[in-house]
Design a protein around this motif. Sequence first.
Motif, short mmCIF file in Angstrom:
data_model
loop_
_atom_site.label_atom_id
_atom_site.label_comp_id
_atom_site.label_asym_id
_atom_site.label_seq_id
_atom_site.Cartn_x
_atom_site.Cartn_y
_atom_site.Cartn_z
N CYS A 164 0.79 -1.22 -0.08
CA CYS A 164 -0.01 -0.05 0.03
C CYS A 164 1.06 1.06 -0.01
CB CYS A 164 -0.91 -0.15 1.16
SG CYS A 164 -2.31 -1.06 1.07
N LEU A 165 1.87 1.32 0.69
CA LEU A 165 2.94 2.47 0.58
C LEU A 165 3.43 2.67 -0.89
CD1 LEU A 165 4.46 4.53 1.86
CD2 LEU A 165 6.17 2.94 2.75
N LEU A 166 3.88 1.36 -1.41
CA LEU A 166 4.08 1.56 -3.01
C LEU A 166 3.17 2.12 -3.64
CD1 LEU A 166 6.38 1.07 -5.13
CD2 LEU A 166 5.64 -1.48 -5.20
N ALA A 167 1.95 1.51 -3.58
CA ALA A 167 0.67 2.12 -4.18
C ALA A 167 0.70 3.80 -4.29
CB ALA A 167 -0.57 1.44 -3.70
N ARG A 168 0.72 4.21 -2.87
CA ARG A 168 0.65 5.61 -2.59
C ARG A 168 1.83 6.32 -3.47
NH1 ARG A 168 4.32 8.06 1.08
NH2 ARG A 168 4.93 8.63 -0.88
N ARG A 169 3.12 5.63 -3.37
CA ARG A 169 4.11 6.20 -4.17
C ARG A 169 3.83 6.31 -5.63
NH1 ARG A 169 8.98 7.24 -2.08
NH2 ARG A 169 10.12 6.90 -4.03
N LEU A 170 3.41 5.36 -6.32
CA LEU A 170 3.07 5.18 -7.75
C LEU A 170 2.14 6.10 -8.18
CD1 LEU A 170 3.02 1.18 -8.06
CD2 LEU A 170 5.00 3.09 -8.65
N VAL A 171 0.90 6.17 -7.31
CA VAL A 171 -0.14 7.25 -7.52
C VAL A 171 0.35 8.60 -7.37
CG1 VAL A 171 -2.23 8.20 -6.58
CG2 VAL A 171 -2.07 5.88 -6.83
N GLU A 172 1.06 8.92 -6.46
CA GLU A 172 1.97 10.12 -6.35
C GLU A 172 2.66 10.69 -7.69
OE1 GLU A 172 3.86 12.52 -2.67
OE2 GLU A 172 4.72 10.54 -3.23
N ASN A 173 3.29 9.63 -8.25
CA ASN A 173 4.27 9.77 -9.49
C ASN A 173 3.50 9.37 -10.99
OD1 ASN A 173 7.17 10.22 -8.95
ND2 ASN A 173 6.35 8.93 -7.37
N GLY A 174 2.09 9.24 -10.90
CA GLY A 174 1.28 9.31 -12.22
C GLY A 174 0.80 8.01 -12.49
N VAL A 175 0.74 6.97 -11.56
CA VAL A 175 0.31 5.85 -12.00
C VAL A 175 -1.32 5.69 -11.67
CG1 VAL A 175 0.46 3.20 -11.52
CG2 VAL A 175 2.57 4.54 -11.48
N ARG A 176 -2.07 5.59 -12.83
CA ARG A 176 -3.30 5.62 -12.61
C ARG A 176 -4.21 4.71 -11.82
NH1 ARG A 176 -6.69 8.37 -17.21
NH2 ARG A 176 -8.08 8.82 -15.23
N TYR A 177 -3.77 3.51 -11.95
CA TYR A 177 -4.54 2.43 -11.32
C TYR A 177 -3.59 1.34 -10.71
CZ TYR A 177 -8.30 -0.98 -10.95
OH TYR A 177 -9.37 -1.80 -10.38
N VAL A 178 -3.62 1.32 -9.37
CA VAL A 178 -2.81 0.35 -8.51
C VAL A 178 -3.44 -0.92 -7.75
CG1 VAL A 178 -0.81 -0.02 -7.25
CG2 VAL A 178 -1.28 2.16 -8.58
N GLU A 179 -3.35 -2.13 -7.86
CA GLU A 179 -4.21 -2.96 -7.30
C GLU A 179 -3.21 -3.45 -6.11
OE1 GLU A 179 -5.61 -7.46 -7.93
OE2 GLU A 179 -6.58 -5.82 -9.36
N VAL A 180 -3.74 -3.76 -5.05
CA VAL A 180 -2.85 -4.40 -3.91
C VAL A 180 -3.73 -5.48 -3.38
CG1 VAL A 180 -1.59 -3.77 -1.66
CG2 VAL A 180 -2.07 -2.20 -3.12
#
Length: 431
Positions: free
Chosen positions: A274-290
């Motif tokens: 979930c921390l990685l998901a937040r980092r990815l969203v913060e950097n422009g990744v639009r859809y992250v599944e955990v």
Amino acid sequence: MDEDLNKLDDLSRRKFLHYTARTLLGVGLASMSSSPLWANATAARLSRPLARNVIYIYLAGGMSHLDTFDPKPNTKAEYGPVGVIPTNIDGIQVSEWLPGLAKRMNHLALIRSMTSTQGAHESGTYFMRTSYAPRGTIQHPGLGAWLMSMSGKTNTTLPGNVRIGGSGQTPGREGFLEKRYAPLFIGNPDKGLRHVKLHKNVDETELQERLALAQMMDMGFHQKYSSKEVASYGDIYEEAIKLMTSEDLDAFNLRKEPDHVRERYGNSSFGKGCLLARRLVENGVRYVEVNKGGWDTHNDNHKQVEILSYEIDQVLSALIDDLYWRGLLDETLIVVATEFGRSPSINRNQGRDHHPRAFSCMLAGGGINGGQVFGATDEHGGEVAEKAVTIPDFNATIAYSLGLPTDQPVMTPSGRPMTVADKGEPLRMLF
């Protein structure tokens, strides 16, 4: 080698990355569409989405709604020992095993009237992720693939669709859409994105020569079997090479986070995911599944769910706070989903069995009005009593928040029209 490369025409030079790298990289990345699907027909709908990104938390195995989001404190002892606690919204209670989320109920919308037609894990998972029952003749896309095909990426270097944990082959990949819309799979969030650095004996010049050689070897095949699917693979490899030299790779590195932030998420794989998901969203990744497994509690339900609940409570509380204080919660829809619920009755192994007729899911952020409960189950939690929400309805709600056209059909390769959430109707009243 150089002489052969110079013989290539301009088009071939441009295409050589499209035909190479699969034997060299092994990295599957989604690519940005230069012209998003239905961009002209649905521009008005896509111009004002309520959410820009999604963090989709999947609790694999079937989360017990009775021990988490929909407890029944006045039922018989056989329904379980879990108590209830008040939330920061008057009149709404949740399981005592979710104290952190109880304090953040003002951000949450609990949907307590979910219902599914699929009672087995494989078919239930497929249905939840695609809105369609499994069929032997077709594979349906997941919401991340739909988002990429309809709306495209926001970061031209990073993939737009990422799946963390679970299995890379879990349903809900690209389905009948192009391969470039498939999620990039990350098995271990601590290790981030792997196989993205050149071998120590291969410099940039050597890489380009190898790619050009592979291109020439493949050219005959691609000229003979030219198709959108083949070209889509080429886009993947081109994006992979672009990412190898990009500073955006740091988005996958959890070591860039301060210690106090990492401590809030905890040391579990799920917390790191979930921390990685937040980092990815913060950097422009639009859809992250955990993904978080372990919810198939046929045995010793109460002890297992207590442990699982405290973990997701800590991690989701940290995620909500993190997004909120960074100003990302309004544009990021958090989804907590599972394939079905668990039975009200306790079996002889002190567990709960599969129960698709009634269960709960959760939404937060992304335009959702927090502090609400939608729908209800009966006094035992066994049947939907008010406002039944089907799986397609739930997925249509996610699509609606992203501004995707839920009624716009897309033709499959076999000529069949499909929509993003089948016949689901979005729950617009939640926003």
